[in-house]
Design a protein around this motif. Sequence first.
Motif, PDB file in Angstrom:
ATOM      1  N   GLU A  22     158.941 -30.700  13.512  1.00 43.63           N
ATOM      2  CA  GLU A  22     159.932 -31.712  13.852  1.00 43.63           C
ATOM      3  C   GLU A  22     159.624 -32.248  15.251  1.00 43.63           C
ATOM      4  OE1 GLU A  22     162.210 -32.888  11.875  1.00 43.63           O
ATOM      5  OE2 GLU A  22     161.909 -31.447  10.233  1.00 43.63           O
ATOM      6  N   VAL A  23     159.698 -33.582  15.408  1.00 44.03           N
ATOM      7  CA  VAL A  23     159.344 -34.176  16.698  1.00 44.03           C
ATOM      8  C   VAL A  23     160.545 -34.352  17.615  1.00 44.03           C
ATOM      9  CG1 VAL A  23     157.316 -35.337  15.773  1.00 44.03           C
ATOM     10  CG2 VAL A  23     159.523 -36.535  15.797  1.00 44.03           C
ATOM     11  N   GLY A  24     161.756 -34.082  17.130  1.00 44.62           N
ATOM     12  CA  GLY A  24     162.926 -34.186  17.981  1.00 44.62           C
ATOM     13  C   GLY A  24     163.021 -35.543  18.650  1.00 44.62           C
ATOM     14  N   PRO A  25     163.252 -35.553  19.984  1.00 46.25           N
ATOM     15  CA  PRO A  25     163.402 -36.830  20.692  1.00 46.25           C
ATOM     16  C   PRO A  25     162.085 -37.468  21.138  1.00 46.25           C
ATOM     17  CG  PRO A  25     163.826 -35.038  22.196  1.00 46.25           C
ATOM     18  CD  PRO A  25     163.553 -34.401  20.852  1.00 46.25           C
ATOM     19  N   LEU A  26     160.958 -36.936  20.736  1.00 46.40           N
ATOM     20  CA  LEU A  26     159.681 -37.442  21.237  1.00 46.40           C
ATOM     21  C   LEU A  26     159.445 -38.913  20.909  1.00 46.40           C
ATOM     22  CD1 LEU A  26     157.129 -34.533  20.614  1.00 46.40           C
ATOM     23  CD2 LEU A  26     158.104 -35.283  22.779  1.00 46.40           C
ATOM     24  N   HIS A  27     159.967 -39.386  19.793  1.00 46.55           N
ATOM     25  CA  HIS A  27     159.715 -40.771  19.385  1.00 46.55           C
ATOM     26  C   HIS A  27     160.890 -41.702  19.665  1.00 46.55           C
ATOM     27  CE1 HIS A  27     156.358 -39.462  16.326  1.00 46.55           C
ATOM     28  NE2 HIS A  27     156.079 -39.165  17.589  1.00 46.55           N
ATOM     29  N   ASP A  28     161.917 -41.210  20.352  1.00 52.07           N
ATOM     30  CA  ASP A  28     163.092 -42.052  20.596  1.00 52.07           C
ATOM     31  C   ASP A  28     162.745 -43.331  21.351  1.00 52.07           C
ATOM     32  OD1 ASP A  28     164.545 -40.115  19.325  1.00 52.07           O
ATOM     33  OD2 ASP A  28     165.693 -39.474  21.093  1.00 52.07           O
ATOM     34  N   TRP A  29     161.783 -43.252  22.273  1.00 53.65           N
ATOM     35  CA  TRP A  29     161.436 -44.423  23.087  1.00 53.65           C
ATOM     36  C   TRP A  29     160.866 -45.563  22.247  1.00 53.65           C
ATOM     37  CZ3 TRP A  29     156.304 -46.116  23.545  1.00 53.65           C
ATOM     38  CH2 TRP A  29     155.323 -45.242  23.072  1.00 53.65           C
ATOM     39  N   TYR A  30     160.372 -45.259  21.050  1.00 51.99           N
ATOM     40  CA  TYR A  30     159.854 -46.313  20.168  1.00 51.99           C
ATOM     41  C   TYR A  30     160.963 -47.252  19.697  1.00 51.99           C
ATOM     42  CZ  TYR A  30     155.095 -44.474  19.321  1.00 51.99           C
ATOM     43  OH  TYR A  30     153.786 -44.083  19.435  1.00 51.99           O
ATOM     44  N   PHE A  31     162.203 -46.819  19.789  1.00 50.56           N
ATOM     45  CA  PHE A  31     163.309 -47.586  19.215  1.00 50.56           C
ATOM     46  C   PHE A  31     164.415 -47.892  20.227  1.00 50.56           C
ATOM     47  CE2 PHE A  31     161.464 -44.680  16.075  1.00 50.56           C
ATOM     48  CZ  PHE A  31     160.941 -45.607  15.180  1.00 50.56           C
ATOM     49  N   SER A  32     164.206 -47.579  21.505  1.00 53.92           N
ATOM     50  CA  SER A  32     165.278 -47.695  22.489  1.00 53.92           C
ATOM     51  C   SER A  32     165.105 -48.876  23.436  1.00 53.92           C
ATOM     52  CB  SER A  32     165.380 -46.403  23.305  1.00 53.92           C
ATOM     53  OG  SER A  32     164.172 -46.165  24.008  1.00 53.92           O
ATOM     54  N   GLY A  33     164.056 -49.681  23.233  1.00 51.94           N
ATOM     55  CA  GLY A  33     163.831 -50.815  24.122  1.00 51.94           C
ATOM     56  C   GLY A  33     164.268 -52.128  23.507  1.00 51.94           C
ATOM     57  N   ASP A  34     163.891 -53.231  24.177  1.00 55.35           N
ATOM     58  CA  ASP A  34     164.283 -54.554  23.702  1.00 55.35           C
ATOM     59  C   ASP A  34     163.088 -55.444  23.358  1.00 55.35           C
ATOM     60  OD1 ASP A  34     163.272 -55.059  26.206  1.00 55.35           O
ATOM     61  OD2 ASP A  34     165.144 -55.781  27.061  1.00 55.35           O
ATOM     62  N   THR A  35     161.870 -54.860  23.379  1.00 55.43           N
ATOM     63  CA  THR A  35     160.670 -55.652  23.157  1.00 55.43           C
ATOM     64  C   THR A  35     159.919 -55.151  21.925  1.00 55.43           C
ATOM     65  OG1 THR A  35     160.459 -55.910  25.560  1.00 55.43           O
ATOM     66  CG2 THR A  35     158.551 -56.518  24.223  1.00 55.43           C
ATOM     67  N   PRO A  36     159.796 -55.986  20.888  1.00 56.79           N
ATOM     68  CA  PRO A  36     159.016 -55.563  19.718  1.00 56.79           C
ATOM     69  C   PRO A  36     157.558 -55.327  20.109  1.00 56.79           C
ATOM     70  CG  PRO A  36     160.296 -57.546  19.248  1.00 56.79           C
ATOM     71  CD  PRO A  36     160.348 -57.340  20.723  1.00 56.79           C
ATOM     72  N   ILE A  37     156.923 -54.379  19.476  1.00 59.43           N
ATOM     73  CA  ILE A  37     155.515 -54.117  19.776  1.00 59.43           C
ATOM     74  C   ILE A  37     154.660 -55.298  19.357  1.00 59.43           C
ATOM     75  CG2 ILE A  37     153.540 -52.672  19.147  1.00 59.43           C
ATOM     76  CD1 ILE A  37     155.414 -50.278  19.175  1.00 59.43           C
ATOM     77  N   THR A  38     155.023 -55.976  18.271  1.00 57.22           N
ATOM     78  CA  THR A  38     154.305 -57.176  17.861  1.00 57.22           C
ATOM     79  C   THR A  38     154.955 -58.387  18.504  1.00 57.22           C
ATOM     80  OG1 THR A  38     155.646 -57.211  15.871  1.00 57.22           O
ATOM     81  CG2 THR A  38     153.447 -56.284  15.677  1.00 57.22           C
ATOM     82  N   GLU A  39     154.124 -59.311  18.972  1.00 59.23           N
ATOM     83  CA  GLU A  39     154.620 -60.502  19.665  1.00 59.23           C
ATOM     84  C   GLU A  39     155.604 -61.279  18.798  1.00 59.23           C
ATOM     85  OE1 GLU A  39     154.260 -61.416  22.630  1.00 59.23           O
ATOM     86  OE2 GLU A  39     152.438 -60.555  23.463  1.00 59.23           O
ATOM     87  N   SER A  40     155.293 -61.389  17.505  1.00 56.80           N
ATOM     88  CA  SER A  40     156.098 -62.221  16.620  1.00 56.80           C
ATOM     89  C   SER A  40     157.348 -61.514  16.129  1.00 56.80           C
ATOM     90  CB  SER A  40     155.263 -62.642  15.403  1.00 56.80           C
ATOM     91  OG  SER A  40     154.878 -61.495  14.663  1.00 56.80           O
ATOM     92  N   GLY A  41     157.440 -60.203  16.392  1.00 60.99           N
ATOM     93  CA  GLY A  41     158.590 -59.455  15.907  1.00 60.99           C
ATOM     94  C   GLY A  41     158.503 -59.155  14.429  1.00 60.99           C
ATOM     95  N   ASP A  42     157.313 -59.335  13.834  1.00 66.27           N
ATOM     96  CA  ASP A  42     157.191 -59.011  12.409  1.00 66.27           C
ATOM     97  C   ASP A  42     157.197 -57.501  12.228  1.00 66.27           C
ATOM     98  OD1 ASP A  42     154.626 -57.976  12.854  1.00 66.27           O
ATOM     99  OD2 ASP A  42     153.598 -59.804  12.225  1.00 66.27           O
ATOM    100  N   HIS A  43     157.070 -57.058  10.998  1.00 69.57           N
ATOM    101  CA  HIS A  43     157.197 -55.620  10.722  1.00 69.57           C
ATOM    102  C   HIS A  43     155.846 -54.962  10.469  1.00 69.57           C
ATOM    103  CE1 HIS A  43     161.433 -56.166  10.836  1.00 69.57           C
ATOM    104  NE2 HIS A  43     161.476 -56.912   9.762  1.00 69.57           N
ATOM    105  N   GLN A  44     154.800 -55.520  11.091  1.00 73.68           N
ATOM    106  CA  GLN A  44     153.461 -54.980  10.879  1.00 73.68           C
ATOM    107  C   GLN A  44     153.392 -53.488  11.182  1.00 73.68           C
ATOM    108  OE1 GLN A  44     150.452 -56.841  13.259  1.00 73.68           O
ATOM    109  NE2 GLN A  44     148.837 -55.452  12.611  1.00 73.68           N
ATOM    110  N   TYR A  45     154.092 -53.063  12.230  1.00 73.35           N
ATOM    111  CA  TYR A  45     154.003 -51.676  12.665  1.00 73.35           C
ATOM    112  C   TYR A  45     155.212 -50.851  12.253  1.00 73.35           C
ATOM    113  CZ  TYR A  45     150.116 -53.192  15.632  1.00 73.35           C
ATOM    114  OH  TYR A  45     148.943 -53.686  16.100  1.00 73.35           O
TER     115      TYR A  45
END
Length: 203
Positions: A22-45
């Motif tokens: 179990e990764v616990g809180p290790l991946h929380d930062w992937y979902f706690s910001g305001d900037t999509p990883i993809t420029e277009s905001g698509d769901h590629q990732y």
Amino acid sequence: MGTVIMHNVVSVDGFIADKNDEVGPLHDWYFSGDTPITESGDHQYDHSGTGIGFKVSRASAEYVRSIWGSIGTIVMGRNLFDLVNGWEGQPPAGDHVVVVSHRPKPEGWHPEASYHFVDGVTAAMDKAQELAGERVVAVNAGEVGGQFLAAGLVDEVAMDVVPVVFGSGKRYFGSIDGQQLLEDPHVVIQGERVLHLKFKVRG
């Protein structure tokens, strides 16, 4: 050949998961910001199963985009493959995946996906380099990643360090035996609830 980078999110005391994977809180930062990883905001990732995609801090987004955009092949161990079911044939980055495993691909599993099951780290790296060409080969940390590092097959170590202490669990470098020297970090980026570090492996 492209650069080989060993990478993972990791606790400050060096663990990538607890003893139950179990990764616990290790991946929380992937979902706690305001900037999509993809420029277009698509769901590629978007492989989170949430449908919302990854949103991180601006500093992290720029860094993660550059890393993920450079990847040609991901190398993973069979344990991780089984845990995530190979991301259902859609890796979070890159076009190809090499799985280090004594067992073959499960019968009938996503035949359209470019996943290759190879026994042994040297043969796996040869296949990964062949598939990646000049692009990056990204090796997942853990037991398999530690084997690649010990075999002298890793050029850089990248760590996304999260401010949490696990105390025990699955180590970033696995059960690697002996010292491995790294250079001073050439990338140090402070995101929100994560610190991105990259080190070249000293030859």
